[in-house]
Enzyme design. Sequence first.
Site, PDB file in Angstrom:
ATOM      1  N   TYR A 202     -16.708 -10.638  -1.446  1.00  0.00           N
ATOM      2  CA  TYR A 202     -15.883 -11.537  -2.261  1.00  0.00           C
ATOM      3  C   TYR A 202     -16.692 -12.163  -3.388  1.00  0.00           C
ATOM      4  O   TYR A 202     -16.247 -12.216  -4.535  1.00  0.00           O
ATOM      5  CB  TYR A 202     -15.297 -12.648  -1.380  1.00  0.00           C
TER       6      TYR A 202
ATOM      7  N   THR B 245      -5.975  -8.930  -0.273  1.00  0.00           N
ATOM      8  CA  THR B 245      -5.455  -8.967  -1.637  1.00  0.00           C
ATOM      9  C   THR B 245      -4.433  -7.850  -1.822  1.00  0.00           C
ATOM     10  O   THR B 245      -4.533  -6.783  -1.211  1.00  0.00           O
ATOM     11  CB  THR B 245      -6.565  -8.778  -2.696  1.00  0.00           C
TER      12      THR B 245
ATOM     13  N   GLU C 256      -2.136 -15.326  -4.819  1.00  0.00           N
ATOM     14  CA  GLU C 256      -2.995 -15.653  -5.946  1.00  0.00           C
ATOM     15  C   GLU C 256      -3.438 -14.313  -6.513  1.00  0.00           C
ATOM     16  O   GLU C 256      -3.891 -13.443  -5.767  1.00  0.00           O
ATOM     17  CB  GLU C 256      -4.230 -16.408  -5.444  1.00  0.00           C
TER      18      GLU C 256
ATOM     19  N   VAL D   5       7.121   4.066  14.079  1.00  0.00           N
ATOM     20  CA  VAL D   5       6.283   5.240  14.344  1.00  0.00           C
ATOM     21  C   VAL D   5       5.411   4.879  15.548  1.00  0.00           C
ATOM     22  O   VAL D   5       4.647   3.911  15.508  1.00  0.00           O
ATOM     23  CB  VAL D   5       5.441   5.602  13.111  1.00  0.00           C
TER      24      VAL D   5
ATOM     25  N   SER E  44      -4.643  -3.340  -1.173  1.00  0.00           N
ATOM     26  CA  SER E  44      -3.640  -2.456  -0.586  1.00  0.00           C
ATOM     27  C   SER E  44      -3.219  -1.395  -1.591  1.00  0.00           C
ATOM     28  O   SER E  44      -3.117  -0.209  -1.265  1.00  0.00           O
ATOM     29  CB  SER E  44      -2.415  -3.277  -0.155  1.00  0.00           C
TER      30      SER E  44
ATOM     31  N   GLU F 190       9.786   2.790   7.927  1.00  0.00           N
ATOM     32  CA  GLU F 190       9.452   1.360   8.070  1.00  0.00           C
ATOM     33  C   GLU F 190      10.105   0.797   9.325  1.00  0.00           C
ATOM     34  O   GLU F 190      11.292   0.979   9.540  1.00  0.00           O
ATOM     35  CB  GLU F 190       9.934   0.604   6.812  1.00  0.00           C
TER      36      GLU F 190
ATOM     37  N   ALA G  46       0.844  -1.200   0.000  1.00  0.00           N
ATOM     38  CA  ALA G  46       0.000   0.000   0.000  1.00  0.00           C
ATOM     39  C   ALA G  46       0.877   1.247   0.000  1.00  0.00           C
ATOM     40  O   ALA G  46       0.653   2.186  -0.779  1.00  0.00           O
ATOM     41  CB  ALA G  46      -0.917  -0.014   1.220  1.00  0.00           C
TER      42      ALA G  46
HETATM   43  C1  LIG Z   1       0.284 -15.461   4.011  1.00  0.00           C
HETATM   44  C2  LIG Z   1      -0.268 -14.462   3.076  1.00  0.00           C
HETATM   45  C3  LIG Z   1      -0.967 -14.867   1.958  1.00  0.00           C
HETATM   46  C4  LIG Z   1      -1.489 -13.921   1.082  1.00  0.00           C
HETATM   47  N1  LIG Z   1      -2.156 -14.342  -0.040  1.00  0.00           N
HETATM   48  C5  LIG Z   1      -2.573 -13.421  -0.934  1.00  0.00           C
HETATM   49  C6  LIG Z   1      -3.146 -13.824  -2.154  1.00  0.00           C
HETATM   50  O1  LIG Z   1      -3.297 -15.013  -2.403  1.00  0.00           O
HETATM   51  N2  LIG Z   1      -3.512 -12.879  -3.043  1.00  0.00           N
HETATM   52  C7  LIG Z   1      -3.353 -11.554  -2.796  1.00  0.00           C
HETATM   53  O2  LIG Z   1      -3.669 -10.732  -3.666  1.00  0.00           O
HETATM   54  N3  LIG Z   1      -2.848 -11.136  -1.622  1.00  0.00           N
HETATM   55  C8  LIG Z   1      -2.456 -12.035  -0.701  1.00  0.00           C
HETATM   56  N4  LIG Z   1      -1.912 -11.633   0.474  1.00  0.00           N
HETATM   57  C9  LIG Z   1      -2.116 -10.237   0.867  1.00  0.00           C
HETATM   58  C10 LIG Z   1      -1.080  -9.258   0.444  1.00  0.00           C
HETATM   59  O3  LIG Z   1       0.197  -9.786   0.464  1.00  0.00           O
HETATM   60  C11 LIG Z   1      -1.222  -8.105   1.440  1.00  0.00           C
HETATM   61  O4  LIG Z   1      -2.539  -7.644   1.385  1.00  0.00           O
HETATM   62  C12 LIG Z   1      -0.365  -6.931   1.162  1.00  0.00           C
HETATM   63  O5  LIG Z   1       0.951  -7.318   0.928  1.00  0.00           O
HETATM   64  C13 LIG Z   1      -0.477  -5.985   2.362  1.00  0.00           C
HETATM   65  O6  LIG Z   1       0.179  -4.790   2.099  1.00  0.00           O
HETATM   66  P1  LIG Z   1      -0.051  -3.518   3.036  1.00  0.00           P
HETATM   67  O7  LIG Z   1       0.881  -2.499   2.572  1.00  0.00           O
HETATM   68  O8  LIG Z   1      -1.480  -3.196   3.078  1.00  0.00           O
HETATM   69  O9  LIG Z   1       0.281  -3.994   4.500  1.00  0.00           O
HETATM   70  P2  LIG Z   1       1.623  -4.611   5.064  1.00  0.00           P
HETATM   71  O10 LIG Z   1       2.310  -5.395   4.037  1.00  0.00           O
HETATM   72  O11 LIG Z   1       1.246  -5.253   6.347  1.00  0.00           O
HETATM   73  O12 LIG Z   1       2.541  -3.351   5.330  1.00  0.00           O
HETATM   74  C14 LIG Z   1       2.521  -2.587   6.472  1.00  0.00           C
HETATM   75  C15 LIG Z   1       3.938  -2.140   6.730  1.00  0.00           C
HETATM   76  O13 LIG Z   1       3.923  -1.176   7.750  1.00  0.00           O
HETATM   77  C16 LIG Z   1       4.952  -1.438   8.662  1.00  0.00           C
HETATM   78  N5  LIG Z   1       4.532  -0.846   9.942  1.00  0.00           N
HETATM   79  C17 LIG Z   1       3.458  -1.190  10.671  1.00  0.00           C
HETATM   80  N6  LIG Z   1       3.399  -0.428  11.777  1.00  0.00           N
HETATM   81  C18 LIG Z   1       4.448   0.418  11.707  1.00  0.00           C
HETATM   82  C19 LIG Z   1       4.896   1.453  12.558  1.00  0.00           C
HETATM   83  N7  LIG Z   1       4.247   1.746  13.679  1.00  0.00           N
HETATM   84  N8  LIG Z   1       6.005   2.134  12.190  1.00  0.00           N
HETATM   85  C20 LIG Z   1       6.659   1.845  11.027  1.00  0.00           C
HETATM   86  N9  LIG Z   1       6.269   0.861  10.206  1.00  0.00           N
HETATM   87  C21 LIG Z   1       5.172   0.165  10.538  1.00  0.00           C
HETATM   88  C22 LIG Z   1       5.040  -2.940   8.691  1.00  0.00           C
HETATM   89  O14 LIG Z   1       6.276  -3.403   9.184  1.00  0.00           O
HETATM   90  C23 LIG Z   1       4.816  -3.272   7.224  1.00  0.00           C
HETATM   91  O15 LIG Z   1       6.014  -3.281   6.506  1.00  0.00           O
HETATM   92  C24 LIG Z   1      -1.337 -12.544   1.344  1.00  0.00           C
HETATM   93  C25 LIG Z   1      -0.612 -12.141   2.464  1.00  0.00           C
HETATM   94  C26 LIG Z   1      -0.082 -13.079   3.311  1.00  0.00           C
HETATM   95  C27 LIG Z   1       0.693 -12.619   4.500  1.00  0.00           C
END
Ligand SMILES: Cc1cc2nc3c(=O)[nH]c(=O)nc-3n(C[C@H](O)[C@H](O)[C@H](O)COP(=O)(O)OP(=O)(O)OC[C@H]3O[C@@H](n4cnc5c(N)ncnc54)[C@H](O)[C@@H]3O)c2cc1C
Length: 592
Positions: A201, A508, A82, A250, A512, A56, A33
């Site tokens: 979904y 997904t 996926e 943070v 994000s 981060e 995201a």
């Molecule tokens: C096991 C698994 C299977 C998945 N399967 C699928 C799938 O099949 N298909 C699909 O499309 N998606 C899938 N996903 C989902 C997808 O990978 C995630 O939705 C996406 O990567 C999330 O991104 P994000 O940026 O929203 O959140 P995150 O990746 O959680 O990023 C948040 C970031 O913020 C950082 N952070 C949090 N708090 C703080 C703070 N206070 N200070 C500084 N940094 C902080 C964290 O360390 C992290 O790096 C899967 C995820 C997982 C874990």
Amino acid sequence: MYYGSGNYEAFLRPRKPKDVDKKSAYIVGSGLASLSAACFLVRDGQMKGEKIHVLEKDPIPGGACDGYEYKQVGYVMRGGREMDNHFEVMWDLLRDIPSIETEGVSVLDEYYWLNKEDPNFSLMRATKERGKDGETNGKFGLSDKAAKQIMKLFFTTDEDLYNKKITDIFDDEVLNSNFWLYWRTMFAFENWHSALEMKLYLKRYIHHVGGLPDFKALRFTRYNQYESMILPMIKYLEEHNVDFVYDCHVTDVRFEIKGDKKLAKKLVYKSKEGEKTIDLTEDDLLFITNGGCVENSTMGSQNEVAPFKPELKEGGGWDLWKRIAAQDKSFGNPEKFCYDPEQTNWMSATVTTLDDKITPYIQKICKRDPHSGHVVTGGIVTVRDSSWLLSWTFNRQPQFRTQKDNELVGWIYGLFTDKKGDYIKKTMRECTGKEICMEWLYHMGVPEDEIEELATNSANTVPVMMPYITAFFMPREKGDRPLVVPEGSVNFAFLGQFAETPRDTIFTTEYSMRTGMEAVYTLLDVERAVPEVWGSTYDIRDLLHSSYALRDGKKITDMELSFIEKFALNKAISKTRGTDLEKLLKKYKLID
Ligand SMILES: Cc1cc2nc3c(=O)[nH]c(=O)nc-3n(C[C@H](O)[C@H](O)[C@H](O)COP(=O)(O)OP(=O)(O)OC[C@H]3O[C@@H](n4cnc5c(N)ncnc54)[C@H](O)[C@@H]3O)c2cc1C
């Protein structure tokens, strides 16, 4: 910010937003995201990279989208993503992110060519009785009563589903069907999860329903998603001089709320240099990833358990969201999602085979050569009679660029970490990597006297426990997640899985990335439409096809109905005679 579809605005280069040169951006987190927000700031917002700061807490970027080799431990990917052709925001961005594999092509080109040449589909969706065909036979196996429950959910309003569980809507007619086996294992839904999200979904992926039994609906990246998606985005951003600060927690954001106007005023963080504060003005845009599905995740190893440690700590995504939410009602209700990690955890384990002794067992089930470089299992294989409800998959090899030729890297996951195994008489969360591998090998049909030897010497398995992995699936209502840009916000937005955007579905990559685009387009008032969530739910062709597929090809006239319902149906069909609607119903094989 507004939505659009079609290609009128898809190819448009927006003009530089007003005053963007005066502004800077602070982005909390470096998950998909945040990285997307940074890319959209650069590409469409035309903000200079030097003015974008990504903070981060981890030592590396990517958040939940991982895939690394840990020294002394081995390869780890907490998940395998996926993906879909209708991830509209993702492809809008990745068409402009250069591949790090091939000069002169984009990440989208690379992904498209790969999936065109080597389409994904499964030849064995489930097994039972230690490696035998699970006999799902490509069928959903839904009774008419079950089909009606699904249809009813499809048309139920969001409001009527607030705070409801799936079991409030479906009974055993649905829950004991192949449909539910496919669904819960593919998307990681538990029976107590949100009925609202289940409905979203269904609507979001209605165009893919026919492809669920054999996964022909899915597409995958070449390598794990850290290497295939995160690294190219990081390279693009670094080339634009975006500032990345790692090991930076943070701990708080303070807001000034005056009447309808909400301003983020202060950002507090702890890094190697100690605690620091950044004072924010209206020209400092703040993007916050709130909550997090991999918060508190722990890693074990071949001989160590991944401990279950759900306690929330300062400087993590949940603690930060709680502090923020305490300041205004519109900042959401984190408790709703994180109050009971027993309902939101599951485990995965990355298995690396070290020689070719396990390969024949994989090959026998997936019916393909795992070393061919092409699709292997083509999505997960679910062990339908496993107490942990294990599923496993081997994607195209190698999954890691550094992998040796004789190694295969695959992924196992279990939805019930508190149940004892069928071979290993321990709960999944009490098991080391080796023990999880043994349970898997047992279900693969490896003779019992060979299981331990193979798990010890022919594989290295690394377990990961994720206490909050399905926190976003907990039953919720309007307002529990803050809007991407809450009403009255002057300079801040929420990103990721716990920010609210209409119609799209969580867990997904697309969700994000969408929040990143919507946040940037709103705060900078970018003059271009955000692509709307794919509109198949409004497309009669997809609705008719899914009705046909979900009932395993039975005609609507074969449905078990009361005398009055049958009469009404026949009358309605007779009214379509001689119209385009009749042609459509026939084309999709719903009537003769
Ligand atoms: C096991 C698994 C299977 C998945 N399967 C699928 C799938 O099949 N298909 C699909 O499309 N998606 C899938 N996903 C989902 C997808 O990978 C995630 O939705 C996406 O990567 C999330 O991104 P994000 O940026 O929203 O959140 P995150 O990746 O959680 O990023 C948040 C970031 O913020 C950082 N952070 C949090 N708090 C703080 C703070 N206070 N200070 C500084 N940094 C902080 C964290 O360390 C992290 O790096 C899967 C995820 C997982 C874990």
